[in-house]
Design a protein around this motif. Structure first.
Motif, PDB file in Angstrom:
ATOM      1  N   SER A   1      30.517  43.618  28.638  1.00 34.80           N
ATOM      2  CA  SER A   1      31.098  44.616  28.269  1.00 34.80           C
ATOM      3  C   SER A   1      32.915  44.258  27.894  1.00 34.80           C
ATOM      4  O   SER A   1      33.746  44.206  28.483  1.00 34.80           O
ATOM      5  N   ALA A   2      32.714  43.514  26.641  1.00 36.61           N
ATOM      6  CA  ALA A   2      33.843  42.932  26.034  1.00 36.61           C
ATOM      7  C   ALA A   2      34.438  41.826  26.853  1.00 36.61           C
ATOM      8  O   ALA A   2      35.783  41.802  27.023  1.00 36.61           O
ATOM      9  N   ASN A   3      33.562  41.064  27.273  1.00 38.33           N
ATOM     10  CA  ASN A   3      33.882  39.895  28.414  1.00 38.33           C
ATOM     11  C   ASN A   3      35.065  40.580  29.607  1.00 38.33           C
ATOM     12  O   ASN A   3      35.611  39.505  30.212  1.00 38.33           O
ATOM     13  N   SER A   4      34.675  41.713  30.123  1.00 33.23           N
ATOM     14  CA  SER A   4      35.465  42.061  31.075  1.00 33.23           C
ATOM     15  C   SER A   4      34.444  42.428  32.602  1.00 33.23           C
ATOM     16  O   SER A   4      35.034  42.311  33.532  1.00 33.23           O
ATOM     17  N   SER A   5      33.327  41.968  32.350  1.00 26.10           N
ATOM     18  CA  SER A   5      32.266  41.887  33.596  1.00 26.10           C
ATOM     19  C   SER A   5      31.482  40.522  33.320  1.00 26.10           C
ATOM     20  O   SER A   5      30.420  40.400  33.255  1.00 26.10           O
ATOM     21  N   GLN A   6      32.409  39.505  33.654  1.00 23.68           N
ATOM     22  CA  GLN A   6      31.811  38.350  33.666  1.00 23.68           C
ATOM     23  C   GLN A   6      31.023  38.127  34.697  1.00 23.68           C
ATOM     24  O   GLN A   6      31.422  38.240  35.881  1.00 23.68           O
ATOM     25  N   ALA A   7      29.986  37.301  34.490  1.00 23.83           N
ATOM     26  CA  ALA A   7      29.107  36.598  35.601  1.00 23.83           C
ATOM     27  C   ALA A   7      29.336  35.206  35.700  1.00 23.83           C
ATOM     28  O   ALA A   7      29.621  34.270  35.172  1.00 23.83           O
ATOM     29  N   ARG A   8      29.150  35.056  36.930  1.00 21.88           N
ATOM     30  CA  ARG A   8      29.295  33.586  37.739  1.00 21.88           C
ATOM     31  C   ARG A   8      28.186  33.507  38.370  1.00 21.88           C
ATOM     32  O   ARG A   8      27.656  34.475  39.275  1.00 21.88           O
TER      33      ARG A   8
END
Length: 87
Positions: free
Chosen positions: A43-50
């Motif tokens: 989502s446009a780098n707004s829901s980054q995964a770690r």
């Protein structure tokens, strides 16, 4: 366009996996899985995964305060027997 078989597998018949085996996952399998999921939409780098891969019992115990009873059971490696995965 994806064919019906792919659409079934991805959307129509996909289910959340919530039963685990106690068997360890190899480093190679973890690398392959990470290489797949790192390309997923964010989502446009707004829901980054770690991702953190824990192997030791001690590391998993540190998760205890943040887990509900059911997820704690899986997180601590007290998975289900393989025959319980058959539906």
């Amino acid at each position: 366009m994806l064919n019906d078989s792919a659409l079934d597998q991805l959307f129509r018949e996909a289910r959340t996996h919530n039963q685990w085996l106690v068997e360890p996952v190899t480093d190679e399998t973890l690398r392959q899985l990470y290489d797949l999921v790192k390309w997923g939409p964010t989502s446009a780098n707004s829901s980054q995964a770690r991702f953190i891969f824990l192997r030791s019992r001690q590391s998993k115990e540190r998760l205890r305060p943040g887990h509900g009873r059911g997820s704690l059971f899986a997180a601590l490696g007290r998975g289900r027997r393989p025959d319980s995965l058959v539906r």
